[in-house]
Scaffold this motif. Structure first.
Motif, PDB file in Angstrom:
ATOM      1  N   VAL A  56       0.852  -1.185   0.000  1.00 11.96           N
ATOM      2  CA  VAL A  56       0.000   0.000   0.000  1.00 11.96           C
ATOM      3  C   VAL A  56       0.887   1.234   0.000  1.00 11.96           C
ATOM      4  O   VAL A  56       2.020   1.202   0.491  1.00 11.96           O
ATOM      5  N   LEU A  57       0.375   2.320  -0.563  1.00 13.36           N
ATOM      6  CA  LEU A  57       1.105   3.582  -0.612  1.00 13.36           C
ATOM      7  C   LEU A  57       0.487   4.564   0.376  1.00 13.36           C
ATOM      8  O   LEU A  57      -0.679   4.954   0.236  1.00 13.36           O
ATOM      9  N   MET A  58       1.251   4.930   1.385  1.00 16.45           N
ATOM     10  CA  MET A  58       0.846   5.984   2.309  1.00 16.45           C
ATOM     11  C   MET A  58       1.383   7.291   1.729  1.00 16.45           C
ATOM     12  O   MET A  58       2.529   7.668   1.967  1.00 16.45           O
ATOM     13  N   LEU A  59       0.536   7.965   0.960  1.00 24.10           N
ATOM     14  CA  LEU A  59       0.984   9.112   0.171  1.00 24.10           C
ATOM     15  C   LEU A  59       0.674  10.418   0.886  1.00 24.10           C
ATOM     16  O   LEU A  59      -0.490  10.794   1.064  1.00 24.10           O
ATOM     17  N   PHE A  60       1.724  11.109   1.275  1.00 22.20           N
ATOM     18  CA  PHE A  60       1.605  12.399   1.940  1.00 22.20           C
ATOM     19  C   PHE A  60       1.670  13.514   0.904  1.00 22.20           C
ATOM     20  O   PHE A  60       2.393  13.425  -0.092  1.00 22.20           O
ATOM     21  N   GLY A  61       0.921  14.575   1.162  1.00 22.62           N
ATOM     22  CA  GLY A  61       0.978  15.764   0.334  1.00 22.62           C
ATOM     23  C   GLY A  61       0.824  16.987   1.211  1.00 22.62           C
ATOM     24  O   GLY A  61       0.883  16.899   2.440  1.00 22.62           O
ATOM     25  N   THR A  62       0.626  18.138   0.581  1.00 19.09           N
ATOM     26  CA  THR A  62       0.421  19.361   1.346  1.00 19.09           C
ATOM     27  C   THR A  62      -0.624  20.221   0.665  1.00 19.09           C
ATOM     28  O   THR A  62      -0.707  20.273  -0.566  1.00 19.09           O
ATOM     29  N   GLY A  63      -1.455  20.852   1.473  1.00 21.27           N
ATOM     30  CA  GLY A  63      -2.505  21.718   0.959  1.00 21.27           C
ATOM     31  C   GLY A  63      -2.719  22.896   1.882  1.00 21.27           C
ATOM     32  O   GLY A  63      -1.871  23.196   2.733  1.00 21.27           O
ATOM     33  N   ASP A  64      -3.868  23.564   1.750  1.00 17.14           N
ATOM     34  CA  ASP A  64      -4.150  24.753   2.563  1.00 17.14           C
ATOM     35  C   ASP A  64      -4.167  24.437   4.054  1.00 17.14           C
ATOM     36  O   ASP A  64      -3.865  25.302   4.876  1.00 17.14           O
ATOM     37  N   ALA A  65      -4.525  23.188   4.403  1.00 15.54           N
ATOM     38  CA  ALA A  65      -4.608  22.801   5.812  1.00 15.54           C
ATOM     39  C   ALA A  65      -3.341  22.094   6.293  1.00 15.54           C
ATOM     40  O   ALA A  65      -3.339  21.495   7.362  1.00 15.54           O
ATOM     41  N   GLY A  66      -2.270  22.174   5.516  1.00 11.19           N
ATOM     42  CA  GLY A  66      -1.019  21.542   5.916  1.00 11.19           C
ATOM     43  C   GLY A  66      -0.887  20.138   5.357  1.00 11.19           C
ATOM     44  O   GLY A  66      -1.547  19.781   4.377  1.00 11.19           O
ATOM     45  N   PRO A  67      -0.027  19.314   5.965  1.00 10.81           N
ATOM     46  CA  PRO A  67       0.210  17.957   5.447  1.00 10.81           C
ATOM     47  C   PRO A  67      -1.073  17.129   5.430  1.00 10.81           C
ATOM     48  O   PRO A  67      -1.919  17.248   6.325  1.00 10.81           O
ATOM     49  N   ASP A  68      -1.200  16.289   4.396  1.00  7.89           N
ATOM     50  CA  ASP A  68      -2.383  15.441   4.306  1.00  7.89           C
ATOM     51  C   ASP A  68      -1.998  14.037   3.845  1.00  7.89           C
ATOM     52  O   ASP A  68      -0.864  13.784   3.427  1.00  7.89           O
ATOM     53  N   LEU A  69      -2.965  13.129   3.946  1.00 11.86           N
ATOM     54  CA  LEU A  69      -2.803  11.745   3.515  1.00 11.86           C
ATOM     55  C   LEU A  69      -3.876  11.413   2.485  1.00 11.86           C
ATOM     56  O   LEU A  69      -5.026  11.854   2.612  1.00 11.86           O
ATOM     57  N   LEU A  70      -3.510  10.627   1.482  1.00  9.78           N
ATOM     58  CA  LEU A  70      -4.464  10.199   0.470  1.00  9.78           C
ATOM     59  C   LEU A  70      -5.161   8.924   0.942  1.00  9.78           C
ATOM     60  O   LEU A  70      -4.511   7.918   1.239  1.00  9.78           O
ATOM     61  N   LEU A  71      -6.495   8.977   0.998  1.00  7.95           N
ATOM     62  CA  LEU A  71      -7.307   7.827   1.365  1.00  7.95           C
ATOM     63  C   LEU A  71      -8.356   7.585   0.290  1.00  7.95           C
ATOM     64  O   LEU A  71      -8.838   8.530  -0.346  1.00  7.95           O
TER      65      LEU A  71
END
Length: 237
Positions: A56-71
């Motif tokens: 599985v890929l625990m994919l982190f990113g960043t947006g207006d609310a800070g770091p996020d995870l793809l689910l």
């Protein structure tokens, strides 16, 4: 970058994720619950020889609310894990050559995500899911601001970038009593009910990354009741 290795350039990784990738390394020889973080001890080995390989890929990113995870949310008509929230991923095929390529290939197939933009931050050793017979390798990745993606309309009906701050909200957390008795982490965030293996990985990352906040560990729901109440992610609190 060779498969099963971290991105040694590290150029596109934020410092917090590069550090998380290093800290997250669990010895490949880990085979007992004492060797693993408490959130993952349920998935301690040994792994049977006939276990089915997956990643599985625990994919982190960043947006207006800070770091996020793809689910992702799975279709409710699937035979296995209908309607559940998960990380992108799936079964290994011989052409993959290893779990990193498995995780990236499955993510592309499920969401159309351009995997060339993903930087690998770390790879965990296999974790065994006895109830399904899968040996799962979690892969930590980064895609920055990301891009437009969507579910494949078959297995995956929706995709969600959930801020880590929302997952760490004390009001979003609860414990799920599983049918065989143990308590496992659960989350209600972004209209999603996250539990099981996915919930355990989220809880582990929040603690390891320093995002975890004090929360009511006395908030306990039986799994069957929780699935009825929170199937659509609500009520939120």
């Amino acid at each position: 970058m060779a498969d099963d290795q971290t991105d040694t350039s590290g150029a596109a990784l934020p410092p917090w994720l590069a550090g998380l990738g290093r800290t997250a390394s669990i010895p490949a020889s880990a085979s007992t619950s004492a060797d693993l973080p408490p959130e993952l001890s349920r998935y301690a080995g040994p792994t049977p020889a006939n276990a089915r390989g997956s990643a599985v890929l625990m994919l982190f990113g960043t947006g207006d609310a800070g770091p996020d995870l793809l689910l992702l949310r799975r279709s409710g008509v699937l035979r296995d894990h209908p309607g559940q929230v998960c990380f992108p991923g799936g079964s290994t095929i011989p052409e993959d050559g290893g779990p990193v390529r498995t995780a990236l290939r499955e993510t592309y197939e499920e969401t159309g995500l351009d995997t060339s933009a993903v930087r690998i931050a770390g790879v965990l050793p296999p974790l065994y899911l006895a109830h399904s017979g899968f040996s799962v390798v979690p892969v930590l990745g980064w895609w920055g601001a990301g891009g437009r993606i969507a579910g494949d309309g078959k297995e995956i009906v929706s995709v969600h970038r959930v801020p880590l701050a929302e997952l760490a909200d004390p009001g979003a957390r609860l414990l799920i009593r599983l049918p065989d008795g143990p308590l496992a982490p659960g989350f209600l965030s972004g209209g999603l009910f996250v539990w099981g293996f996915t919930g355990a990985l989220v809880a582990w990352v929040l603690r390891l990354g320093g995002w975890e906040r004090p929360w009511d560990t006395g908030r306990i729901e039986d799994l069957a009741a929780a699935r009825r109440r929170f199937a659509d992610g609500g009520p939120p609190r």
